[in-house]
Design a protein around this motif. Structure first.
Motif, mmCIF file in Angstrom:
data_model
loop_
_atom_site.group_PDB
_atom_site.id
_atom_site.type_symbol
_atom_site.label_atom_id
_atom_site.label_comp_id
_atom_site.label_asym_id
_atom_site.label_seq_id
_atom_site.Cartn_x
_atom_site.Cartn_y
_atom_site.Cartn_z
ATOM 1 N N TRP A 356 0.834 -1.210 0.000
ATOM 2 C CA TRP A 356 0.000 0.000 0.000
ATOM 3 C C TRP A 356 0.865 1.255 0.000
ATOM 4 C CZ3 TRP A 356 -0.059 3.791 3.833
ATOM 5 C CH2 TRP A 356 -0.994 4.829 3.615
ATOM 6 N N TYR A 357 1.890 1.293 0.842
ATOM 7 C CA TYR A 357 2.693 2.505 0.924
ATOM 8 C C TYR A 357 3.576 2.673 -0.318
ATOM 9 C CZ TYR A 357 4.891 6.489 3.102
ATOM 10 O OH TYR A 357 5.300 7.754 3.359
ATOM 11 N N TYR A 360 1.398 4.347 -2.716
ATOM 12 C CA TYR A 360 1.279 5.754 -2.330
ATOM 13 C C TYR A 360 2.520 6.539 -2.756
ATOM 14 C CZ TYR A 360 1.203 9.894 0.648
ATOM 15 O OH TYR A 360 1.245 11.181 1.105
ATOM 16 N N HIS A 364 2.260 9.673 -5.179
ATOM 17 C CA HIS A 364 2.231 10.961 -4.488
ATOM 18 C C HIS A 364 3.601 11.471 -4.041
ATOM 19 C CE1 HIS A 364 -2.152 10.701 -4.385
ATOM 20 N NE2 HIS A 364 -2.035 9.469 -3.917
#
Length: 443
Positions: A356-357, A360, A364
């Motif tokens: 998930w990170y 991200y 981003h």
């Protein structure tokens, strides 16, 4: 490109040349981006983070591997703290009481263990990723944009990517975090104890240091005129090399590794590269290095239809698909041990959070390495009539090389291909490349 000495530069290598040094070897693939007859053009190092019909961004992207390692260490720390807590609990049962100071210290220790992945796995890697701008290639202009350090004297403040900054701020944050829990317990239970304001402020400062220091660093660089710059290098001048180098330690050679590097030359100093620019990545071997180079070269010479991007191996969608494949395998083979081992490993390494990170970061964090309008005008596609064309020496050399490959001659054994086929290349004029400003607050 040979590493120059301090006072005298070495002659720059040309495509096809090979140099042996320090127990390793270095193969030069460009300047003059000639085909190397690699069977496939593959993004071996996963450095193509974005491309369209005209441009491609190369950079070392985010990977779940470092987060998986951090998650593993985090789990080890929690188990160690849990073991100590069990010992204290058994001691309390035996003695009939549990000192509340131990409870406060235990909570502080758990908090300190949580700070480790925060610093080592999130804050510091994010700072590094936000300070590495991509190399942008424009196939229609036949130019490559590199972000370089400003010329002049070296800036005296440590770079935000210096690992010692992370180590020092983390070394301050973890013990002060434990002290806050212990001192807060003393303050709440003893009216004569002062509130631990100094420790709290030091702890907050250590947490805020890594995210805020890059802005202070860039502000100071701007004051002294040491901002980074964007240079536009002709595609045929870009240096591409792959090297086989030993890893050395006090005990001797500990291993060997292959690297691929893409760098801009300094036109005013033959044998040197422009400071602070370029990319170097690990590849599995010489075939991997040639495949990585062919991936980049084919995009620039033939277009995006000539390359096949690597499959995405990060993100929640990919992770869920991986779990589904393992579950399907378990239901088909009834291999319960394999399935349980897989689930334990994913839980122990906090794999879902890692993917998930990573997703991200890719969406981003990496885009923040450059301003939103960086090279916006330069990056636009051009009408076909305005496309730059390959030079005559490159076209002639490519024809000679393709004929040689048909005869079974390998690129790595040809030596300097310009001398091998008698193609004369006019020396590049010694003048600075076109330079554009780069926002100092991009990080």
């Amino acid at each position: 490109m040979p590493k120059p000495t301090k006072d005298e530069s070495l002659p720059p290598m040309r495509a096809g040349e090979r140099e042996s040094r320090a127990g390793g070897e270095q193969y030069c693939l460009s300047p003059l981006p000639v085909p190397t007859d690699s069977e496939h053009g593959v993004d071996v190092a996963h450095i193509d983070v974005r491309h369209d019909e005209a441009t491609m961004d190369l950079r070392q992207g985010a990977s779940p591997e470092s987060l998986l390692i951090t998650g593993h260490v985090f789990s080890v720390g929690l188990v160690a703290i849990g073991g100590l807590a069990l010992i204290f609990l058994l001691s309390a049962v035996y003695k009939g009481s549990l000192p509340l100071e131990l409870v406060a210290g235990g909570l502080g220790s758990i908090y300190a263990v949580i700070l480790f992945p925060l610093f080592a796995g999130i804050l510091y890697p994010d700072v590094v990723l936000k300070r590495i701008p991509p190399i942008r290639l424009h196939r229609q202009r036949r130019e490559v944009a590199f972000v370089v350090d400003a010329p002049g004297r070296r800036f005296w403040l440590p770079d935000p990517t210096n690992m010692w900054l992370m180590a020092i701020s983390g070394a301050i944050a973890m013990p002060t975090g434990i002290m806050i829990f212990v001192d807060m317990f003393e303050w709440m239970t003893n009216p004569e104890t002062a509130f631990p304001l100094k420790v709290l402020l030091i702890h907050i400062a250590s947490l805020a240091f890594l995210p805020l220091y890059p802005h202070f660093y860039d502000f100071c660089r701007k004051l002294v005129g040491q901002q980074r710059q964007t240079v536009l290098v002709p595609w045929e001048d870009v240096i591409a090399v792959c090297g086989f180098n030993p890893s050395l330690s006090a005990g001797g050679v500990t291993g060997f590794g292959w690297n691929f590097a893409l760098m801009p030359p300094d036109p005013e100093r033959p044998g040197y590269t422009l400071p602070g620019a370029g990319i170097i990545v690990g590849v599995g071997g010489l075939p991997g290095a040639l495949a990585q180079w062919e991936y980049i070269r084919r995009f620039m010479e033939e277009g995006p239809e000539a390359i096949t991007p690597s499959a995405q191996e990060w993100g929640l969608e990919w992770y869920d698909a991986q779990v589904a494949r393992e579950r399907e395998r378990y239901e088909r083979t009834h291999d319960k041990r394999r399935w349980q081992r897989f689930r334990r490993e994913q839980w122990w390494n906090h794999a879902r959070f890692a993917h998930w990170y990573t997703e991200y970061r890719m969406k981003h964090v990496l885009p923040r390495a450059v301003p939103k309008d960086w090279l916006a005008e330069w990056s636009r596609p051009l009408p076909k009539a305005q496309w730059a064309r390959p030079s005559r020496p490159l076209t002639e050399l490519s024809e000679h090389l393709r004929a040689a490959y048909q005869r079974g001659e390998p690129f790595i054994e040809m030596g300097n291909v310009e001398d091998r086929f008698g193609v004369e290349v006019e020396p590049t004029p010694r003048k600075a490349y076109p330079t554009l400003p780069f926002a100092a607050n991009a990080a």
